[in-house]
Write a protein that holds these residues in place. Structure first.
Motif, PDB file in Angstrom:
ATOM      1  N   ALA A 237       0.806  -1.214   0.000  1.00 39.94           N
ATOM      2  CA  ALA A 237       0.000   0.000   0.000  1.00 39.94           C
ATOM      3  C   ALA A 237       0.843   1.268   0.000  1.00 39.94           C
ATOM      4  CB  ALA A 237      -0.928   0.009   1.213  1.00 39.94           C
ATOM      5  N   LEU A 238       0.305   2.293  -0.655  1.00 39.67           N
ATOM      6  CA  LEU A 238       0.869   3.636  -0.631  1.00 39.67           C
ATOM      7  C   LEU A 238      -0.151   4.530   0.065  1.00 39.67           C
ATOM      8  CD1 LEU A 238       3.012   5.720  -1.455  1.00 39.67           C
ATOM      9  CD2 LEU A 238       1.878   5.896  -3.688  1.00 39.67           C
ATOM     10  N   ALA A 239       0.262   5.183   1.148  1.00 40.73           N
ATOM     11  CA  ALA A 239      -0.658   5.960   1.974  1.00 40.73           C
ATOM     12  C   ALA A 239      -0.084   7.343   2.267  1.00 40.73           C
ATOM     13  CB  ALA A 239      -0.932   5.220   3.287  1.00 40.73           C
ATOM     14  N   LEU A 240      -0.987   8.270   2.551  1.00 37.83           N
ATOM     15  CA  LEU A 240      -0.597   9.618   2.939  1.00 37.83           C
ATOM     16  C   LEU A 240       0.031   9.577   4.329  1.00 37.83           C
ATOM     17  CD1 LEU A 240      -0.652  12.712   2.472  1.00 37.83           C
ATOM     18  CD2 LEU A 240      -2.992  12.699   3.368  1.00 37.83           C
ATOM     19  N   ASP A 241       1.177  10.224   4.481  1.00 34.00           N
ATOM     20  CA  ASP A 241       1.846  10.277   5.773  1.00 34.00           C
ATOM     21  C   ASP A 241       0.993  11.057   6.770  1.00 34.00           C
ATOM     22  OD1 ASP A 241       3.810   9.796   7.615  1.00 34.00           O
ATOM     23  OD2 ASP A 241       5.170  11.362   6.904  1.00 34.00           O
ATOM     24  N   VAL A 255       0.191  -5.887   5.798  1.00 35.00           N
ATOM     25  CA  VAL A 255       0.320  -4.994   4.645  1.00 35.00           C
ATOM     26  C   VAL A 255       1.653  -4.250   4.717  1.00 35.00           C
ATOM     27  CG1 VAL A 255      -0.685  -3.035   3.410  1.00 35.00           C
ATOM     28  CG2 VAL A 255      -2.178  -4.710   4.549  1.00 35.00           C
ATOM     29  N   ASP A 256       2.381  -4.244   3.613  1.00 29.33           N
ATOM     30  CA  ASP A 256       3.620  -3.476   3.496  1.00 29.33           C
ATOM     31  C   ASP A 256       3.239  -2.055   3.091  1.00 29.33           C
ATOM     32  OD1 ASP A 256       6.204  -2.577   3.174  1.00 29.33           O
ATOM     33  OD2 ASP A 256       6.511  -3.583   1.252  1.00 29.33           O
ATOM     34  N   VAL A 257       3.480  -1.084   3.951  1.00 34.02           N
ATOM     35  CA  VAL A 257       2.998   0.282   3.742  1.00 34.02           C
ATOM     36  C   VAL A 257       4.149   1.237   3.461  1.00 34.02           C
ATOM     37  CG1 VAL A 257       1.669   2.204   4.716  1.00 34.02           C
ATOM     38  CG2 VAL A 257       1.068  -0.170   5.314  1.00 34.02           C
ATOM     39  N   VAL A 258       4.011   2.005   2.384  1.00 35.82           N
ATOM     40  CA  VAL A 258       4.916   3.094   2.055  1.00 35.82           C
ATOM     41  C   VAL A 258       4.112   4.386   2.142  1.00 35.82           C
ATOM     42  CG1 VAL A 258       6.378   4.120   0.264  1.00 35.82           C
ATOM     43  CG2 VAL A 258       6.284   1.630   0.523  1.00 35.82           C
ATOM     44  N   VAL A 259       4.700   5.444   2.695  1.00 31.15           N
ATOM     45  CA  VAL A 259       3.974   6.704   2.829  1.00 31.15           C
ATOM     46  C   VAL A 259       4.650   7.804   2.021  1.00 31.15           C
ATOM     47  CG1 VAL A 259       3.041   6.122   5.102  1.00 31.15           C
ATOM     48  CG2 VAL A 259       5.213   7.350   4.937  1.00 31.15           C
ATOM     49  N   TYR A 260       3.856   8.811   1.676  1.00 30.34           N
ATOM     50  CA  TYR A 260       4.372   9.979   0.964  1.00 30.34           C
ATOM     51  C   TYR A 260       3.890  11.235   1.672  1.00 30.34           C
ATOM     52  CZ  TYR A 260      -0.280  10.961  -0.931  1.00 30.34           C
ATOM     53  OH  TYR A 260      -1.616  11.274  -1.054  1.00 30.34           O
ATOM     54  N   ARG A 261       4.623  12.326   1.487  1.00 29.63           N
ATOM     55  CA  ARG A 261       4.211  13.617   2.028  1.00 29.63           C
ATOM     56  C   ARG A 261       3.288  14.289   1.019  1.00 29.63           C
ATOM     57  NH1 ARG A 261       8.061  18.482   4.441  1.00 29.63           N
ATOM     58  NH2 ARG A 261       6.356  19.958   4.842  1.00 29.63           N
ATOM     59  N   GLY A 262       2.107  14.702   1.488  1.00 35.06           N
ATOM     60  CA  GLY A 262       1.138  15.297   0.575  1.00 35.06           C
ATOM     61  C   GLY A 262       0.491  16.545   1.129  1.00 35.06           C
ATOM     62  N   ASP A 263       1.256  17.376   1.812  1.00 35.63           N
ATOM     63  CA  ASP A 263       0.684  18.600   2.387  1.00 35.63           C
ATOM     64  C   ASP A 263       0.071  19.487   1.315  1.00 35.63           C
ATOM     65  OD1 ASP A 263       1.551  17.743   4.849  1.00 35.63           O
ATOM     66  OD2 ASP A 263       3.363  18.977   4.863  1.00 35.63           O
ATOM     67  N   GLU A 264       0.699  19.546   0.148  1.00 40.80           N
ATOM     68  CA  GLU A 264       0.218  20.409  -0.939  1.00 40.80           C
ATOM     69  C   GLU A 264      -0.735  19.672  -1.872  1.00 40.80           C
ATOM     70  OE1 GLU A 264       0.937  23.648  -1.200  1.00 40.80           O
ATOM     71  OE2 GLU A 264       2.212  23.597   0.588  1.00 40.80           O
ATOM     72  N   ILE A 265      -0.352  18.475  -2.299  1.00 41.74           N
ATOM     73  CA  ILE A 265      -1.118  17.787  -3.348  1.00 41.74           C
ATOM     74  C   ILE A 265      -2.285  16.971  -2.811  1.00 41.74           C
ATOM     75  CG2 ILE A 265       0.827  17.747  -4.954  1.00 41.74           C
ATOM     76  CD1 ILE A 265       1.349  14.837  -4.170  1.00 41.74           C
TER      77      ILE A 265
END
Length: 283
Positions: A237-241, A255-265
């Motif tokens: 999974a890809l999730a919002l940090d 679940v193997d979880v990767v997060v991204y920074r999405g303050d703007e998008i």
């Protein structure tokens, strides 16, 4: 080899379309209902890193620059569905997004995805209100962005598919989007992340009947898009940090979880990782 298709939300993501933020998008943030003005440089940097995570997961990333001046255009999940026959252009309920299907069609055709059909008035339907539970079952949420006319239209667009309908809650009204995918994101054929307190009872009963276990999103992480998670593959999974408890619960479920920074998008425009992607091909 096929370059598009697959009625799945959890198969391995092999090809995906995205649309980065453009400088001219920021001018219209108020009229599109964003929470705050996006910082273009910061948004572009976030989106570039987001695309890198998709590539790291093994996906070919197709970049589109359609519909400049529309900040919502980065949420490419909403204007189109892609099936075995090609793209089905939807008709968004948000009036400012009505031009997106035709605009994204140009990018899809350039990427080798043919147009299968296009929905028209009186149909209203946004991709965020559609969830593939499996190859033969499409879940549709009826609310302020998707109307009842969408049910027959989607059944005709995807012959042989069972279309199951659920009423969505009013929540904060027409001005604040409430999609079906605000409440549920599949993680595998037998697992989904869900915010049960707002989820339709019939949806929860369906998941139980189909043997789909639920990872519950806690109350404090619902409005920060804890339930909006993109499956990169089964139990990947890809999730919002910023939703640590939801992440912990997903990881506890294998679940193997990767997060991204999405303050703007993501945070300013209320669009998570599913919204930011239009899967073209899953294995």
């Amino acid at each position: 080899m096929a370059r598009f298709g697959s009625a799945s939300m959890t198969g391995s993501l092999e090809r995906v379309l995205v649309r980065p933020p453009l400088a001219e998008d920021a001018e219209s943030w108020r009229s599109y209902g964003w929470r705050a003005a996006p910082d273009h440089a910061a948004a572009a940097a976030e989106h570039e890193l987001f695309r890198g995570l998709l590539e790291d997961a093994g996906a070919e990333v197709v970049v589109s620059n359609h519909d400049p001046g529309n900040p919502d255009a980065i949420y490419v999940y909403d204007p189109v569905l892609v099936g075995a026959q090609g793209a089905v252009l939807l008709r968004p309920g948000k009036e400012g997004r009505r031009g997106e299907p035709a605009a994204i069609a140009v990018s899809l055709e350039a990427a080798g995805v043919p147009m299968a059909s296009a929905l028209s008035d009186p149909v209203l339907v946004e991709g965020g209100d559609t969830v593939w539970l499996d190859e033969g079952t499409l879940l549709v949420g009826i609310g302020y962005r998707t109307n009842t006319a969408a049910v027959a239209a989607l059944a005709a667009a995807f012959p042989g598919v069972e279309v199951l309908v659920f009423d969505l809650p009013h929540w904060n009204g027409r001005a604040e989007v409430m999609h079906l995918m605000s409440l549920i994101s599949p993680l595998d054929r037998d697992l989904a992340v869900v915010y049960p307190r707002l989820a339709p009872v019939r949806l929860l009963e369906l998941l139980a009947e189909r043997g789909v276990a639920v990872v519950e999103v806690p109350d404090e992480e619902f409005e920060t898009q804890g339930a909006n998670v993109l499956a990169l593959g089964p139990r990947r999974a890809l999730a919002l940090d910023g939703n640590p408890e939801t992440r912990r619960r997903m990881e506890s479920a294998g679940v193997d979880v990767v997060v991204y920074r999405g303050d703007e998008i993501s945070r300013k425009g209320d669009g998570g990782p599913t919204c930011l992607t239009r899967p073209l091909l899953r294995a």
